[in-house]
Design an enzyme around this catalytic site. Structure first.
Site, PDB file in Angstrom:
ATOM      1  N   PHE A 152       0.864  -1.195   0.000  1.00  0.00           N
ATOM      2  CA  PHE A 152       0.000   0.000   0.000  1.00  0.00           C
ATOM      3  C   PHE A 152       0.898   1.242   0.000  1.00  0.00           C
ATOM      4  CE2 PHE A 152      -3.846  -2.294   0.456  1.00  0.00           C
ATOM      5  CZ  PHE A 152      -3.595  -3.377   1.300  1.00  0.00           C
ATOM      6  N   CYS A 263      -0.371   3.530 -10.700  1.00  0.00           N
ATOM      7  CA  CYS A 263      -1.256   2.621  -9.947  1.00  0.00           C
ATOM      8  C   CYS A 263      -2.729   2.861 -10.210  1.00  0.00           C
ATOM      9  CB  CYS A 263      -0.948   2.740  -8.465  1.00  0.00           C
ATOM     10  SG  CYS A 263       0.694   2.113  -8.106  1.00  0.00           S
ATOM     11  N   LYS A 323       2.648  13.570  -9.207  1.00  0.00           N
ATOM     12  CA  LYS A 323       2.383  14.055  -7.843  1.00  0.00           C
ATOM     13  C   LYS A 323       3.696  14.554  -7.281  1.00  0.00           C
ATOM     14  CE  LYS A 323       2.386  10.993  -4.474  1.00  0.00           C
ATOM     15  NZ  LYS A 323       2.267   9.819  -3.607  1.00  0.00           N
TER      16      LYS A 323
HETATM   17  C1  UDX Z   1      -1.505   5.027  -4.748  1.00  0.00           C
HETATM   18  C2  UDX Z   1      -2.130   4.610  -3.430  1.00  0.00           C
HETATM   19  O1  UDX Z   1      -2.286   5.768  -2.607  1.00  0.00           O
HETATM   20  C3  UDX Z   1      -1.229   3.603  -2.715  1.00  0.00           C
HETATM   21  O2  UDX Z   1      -1.826   3.172  -1.521  1.00  0.00           O
HETATM   22  C4  UDX Z   1      -1.025   2.411  -3.655  1.00  0.00           C
HETATM   23  O3  UDX Z   1      -0.173   1.442  -3.052  1.00  0.00           O
HETATM   24  C5  UDX Z   1      -0.407   2.889  -4.957  1.00  0.00           C
HETATM   25  O4  UDX Z   1      -1.245   3.879  -5.578  1.00  0.00           O
HETATM   26  P1  UDX Z   1       0.351   6.689  -5.606  1.00  0.00           P
HETATM   27  O5  UDX Z   1      -0.275   6.424  -6.934  1.00  0.00           O
HETATM   28  O6  UDX Z   1       1.833   6.554  -5.471  1.00  0.00           O
HETATM   29  O7  UDX Z   1      -0.302   5.694  -4.485  1.00  0.00           O
HETATM   30  O8  UDX Z   1       0.007   8.187  -5.181  1.00  0.00           O
HETATM   31  P2  UDX Z   1      -1.225   8.875  -4.451  1.00  0.00           P
HETATM   32  O9  UDX Z   1      -0.666   9.749  -3.416  1.00  0.00           O
HETATM   33  O10 UDX Z   1      -2.244   7.898  -4.101  1.00  0.00           O
HETATM   34  O11 UDX Z   1      -1.817   9.847  -5.627  1.00  0.00           O
HETATM   35  C6  UDX Z   1      -2.327   9.236  -6.768  1.00  0.00           C
HETATM   36  C7  UDX Z   1      -2.842  10.339  -7.676  1.00  0.00           C
HETATM   37  O12 UDX Z   1      -4.005  10.949  -7.095  1.00  0.00           O
HETATM   38  C8  UDX Z   1      -1.846  11.473  -7.931  1.00  0.00           C
HETATM   39  O13 UDX Z   1      -1.894  11.825  -9.298  1.00  0.00           O
HETATM   40  C9  UDX Z   1      -2.380  12.618  -7.094  1.00  0.00           C
HETATM   41  O14 UDX Z   1      -2.090  13.881  -7.688  1.00  0.00           O
HETATM   42  C10 UDX Z   1      -3.877  12.367  -7.140  1.00  0.00           C
HETATM   43  N1  UDX Z   1      -4.597  12.900  -5.988  1.00  0.00           N
HETATM   44  C11 UDX Z   1      -4.342  12.411  -4.757  1.00  0.00           C
HETATM   45  C12 UDX Z   1      -5.576  13.871  -6.207  1.00  0.00           C
HETATM   46  O15 UDX Z   1      -5.792  14.323  -7.340  1.00  0.00           O
HETATM   47  N2  UDX Z   1      -6.283  14.329  -5.149  1.00  0.00           N
HETATM   48  C13 UDX Z   1      -6.074  13.868  -3.888  1.00  0.00           C
HETATM   49  O16 UDX Z   1      -6.739  14.321  -2.973  1.00  0.00           O
HETATM   50  C14 UDX Z   1      -5.057  12.878  -3.678  1.00  0.00           C
END
Ligand code: UDX
Length: 435
Positions: A152, A263, A323
């Protein structure tokens, strides 16, 4: 304990380094020679805050080693983590060829008990395929178990997410495997971290259901932000008000240009495909996917409504990674947005603290598309600043300096990083999402 990790990517490298840091002896199998050479010098091929330090520390105390040789890796320990890539195929199905290949190689080297653990995100019931493949190719009937132990980890906070997990999920039907997991995760349960045991299929499903729910939360607040813009409400405050309800929670309610990364897009597609293959209707997730894809289209329309003509305009882009705190640009909204502005003939000036090199592989430098190593340098003579990733560098940027450097004080903020009244008090024309 002795541990083998197959795959030294975002998941494998963090898993191998952290388990070594916890006192285990770890070997990491990687098939790309250039990566191995870097790793042996303690240089991480990926940008992940804190990983270099952990890597170097455990190479020095000889707790982690790297090899190209799968047989060596398989014979090193009874515990083998699959951390190989499961990229998305064209039909949305996860490509499991690397899992199948590793399973075959384990079968060919099976001489004593092995616990094979799926850490990579895999479709439900992949564990059955791993088991079947090993039984088919094994030369002798040696006992082994296949378990699911999904990761995760978020990119940019992967070390923290590994060492301070909300929960550790293990799917297995074998008591022997359960005891091995209890020993392996003892440093966590000793700190009262939650370790739950379930069946492999349930564990695989927990991963997909969790990720898809998080992406659903993001699409939900993005959908609400579109209405906020129409009725003059403030989506940040809506998220604040919603999040105070403990059943909802504030996190993953940041409206913006949507989610990217390696992911969410892949896992949601795979989950929908999995449901479809089993005749179950996941249209809610299909709609959520549509909302997310549409964010980029809407944001490009917003830019055009603000700037009118983009051709020959000097437009600065802050943020290329999907991100903050990562160099990863996979499925990043910046790719669609830069593509559109580039084809509209804008003079683009790109800056990102870490992801520029990766971005150059898709968008090579040209006289219409230039990369800057300094965020303010990228603003010189600029008609507009577009923010696509909420890096801390941008949140704490000097507004006075921005204003004095640009030709026109126009900011279009795709991640709502600034306080509107503050920015407007500096004389900026400021546009954001849902506010
Ligand atoms: C995600 C899951 O959070 C993690 O638990 C899993 O193991 C892998 O996938 P990750 O993809 O690395 O992790 O990043 P995360 O912080 O979840 O952000 C994913 C995307 O959502 C990013 O593009 C981020 O910009 C976007 N995001 C996140 C939003 O647009 N709004 C939010 O409030 C949070």
């Amino acid at each position: 304990m002795k541990i083998t990790v197959i795959g030294a990517g975002y998941v494998g490298l963090v898993t191998a380094s952290c388990f070594a840091d916890l006192g285990n002896e770890v070997i990491c199998v990687e098939k790309i020679e250039s990566k191995i050479e870097k790793l042996r010098k303690g240089i991480s091929p990926i940008y992940e805050p804190g990983l270099d330090i952990i890597l170097k520390r455990n190479i020095e105390n000889k707790r982690i080693s790297f090899t190209l040789n799968m047989t060596e890796g398989i014979n090193f320990s009874d515990i083998i983590f699959f951390c190989v890539g499961t990229p998305q195929g064209d039909d949305g199905k996860a490509d499991l060829s690397q899992i199948e290949e590793a399973s075959r190689q384990i079968a060919e080297n099976l001489t004593s008990y092995k616990l094979i653990i799926e850490k990579s995100t895999v479709p439900v019931n992949t564990h059955q395929w791993i088991k079947k493949t090993i039984l088919r190719y094994a030369k002798n009937n040696v006992e082994f178990d296949v378990a699911s132990n999904p990761e995760f980890l978020r990119e940019g906070s992967a070390i923290k997410d590994f060492l301070e997990p909300d929960r550790i999920v293990v799917g297995t039907e074998s008591n022997k495997a359960r005891n091995l997991f209890r020993e392996l995760y003892k440093p966590f349960t000793d700190q009262d971290r939650i370790l739950i045991f379930t069946t492999p299929a349930t564990a695989e499903l927990i991963k997909h259901a969790s990720n898809s729910f998080l992406s659903l939360k993001i699409s939900y607040i993005n959908m609400v932000s579109d209405l906020c813009e129409k009725v003059g409400a403030d989506v940040s405050m809506v998220a604040e008000g919603m999040g105070l309800d403990k059943r909802i929670g504030r996190s993953f309610l940041n409206a913006g240009i949507g989610y990217g990364g390696s992911c969410f897009p892949k896992d949601v597609k795979a989950f929908i495909k999995m449901a479809k293959d089993n005749g179950v209707d996941f249209s809610i997730l299909e709609e959520s996917e549509k909302v997310n894809k549409n964010r980029r289209v809407k944001f490009i329309e917003k830019i055009e409504n603000i700037l009118w003509i983009n051709k020959d305009k000097n437009i600065t882009i802050w943020g290329l990674s999907f991100k903050p705190n990562t160099d990863d640009i996979r499925e990043a909204p910046s790719i669609d947005i830069v593509k559109q502005l580039n084809s509209a003939g804008a003079n683009l000036r790109l800056y990102d603290p870490e992801a520029a090199e990766n971005f150059k592989n898709i968008f090579p430098e040209s006289d219409k598309l230039r990369y800057f190593s300094d965020m303010y340098g990228a603003l010189e003579d600029s008609d507009a600043l577009i923010i696509l990733t909420e890096w801390e560098h941008f949140i704490s940027a000097n507004l006075e300096k921005i204003k004095n450097t640009m030709k026109l004080p126009i900011i279009i903020d795709g991640r709502n990083i600034f306080d509107e009244s503050l920015v407007e008090s500096y004389g900026f024309e400021y546009y954001s999402i849902g506010r």
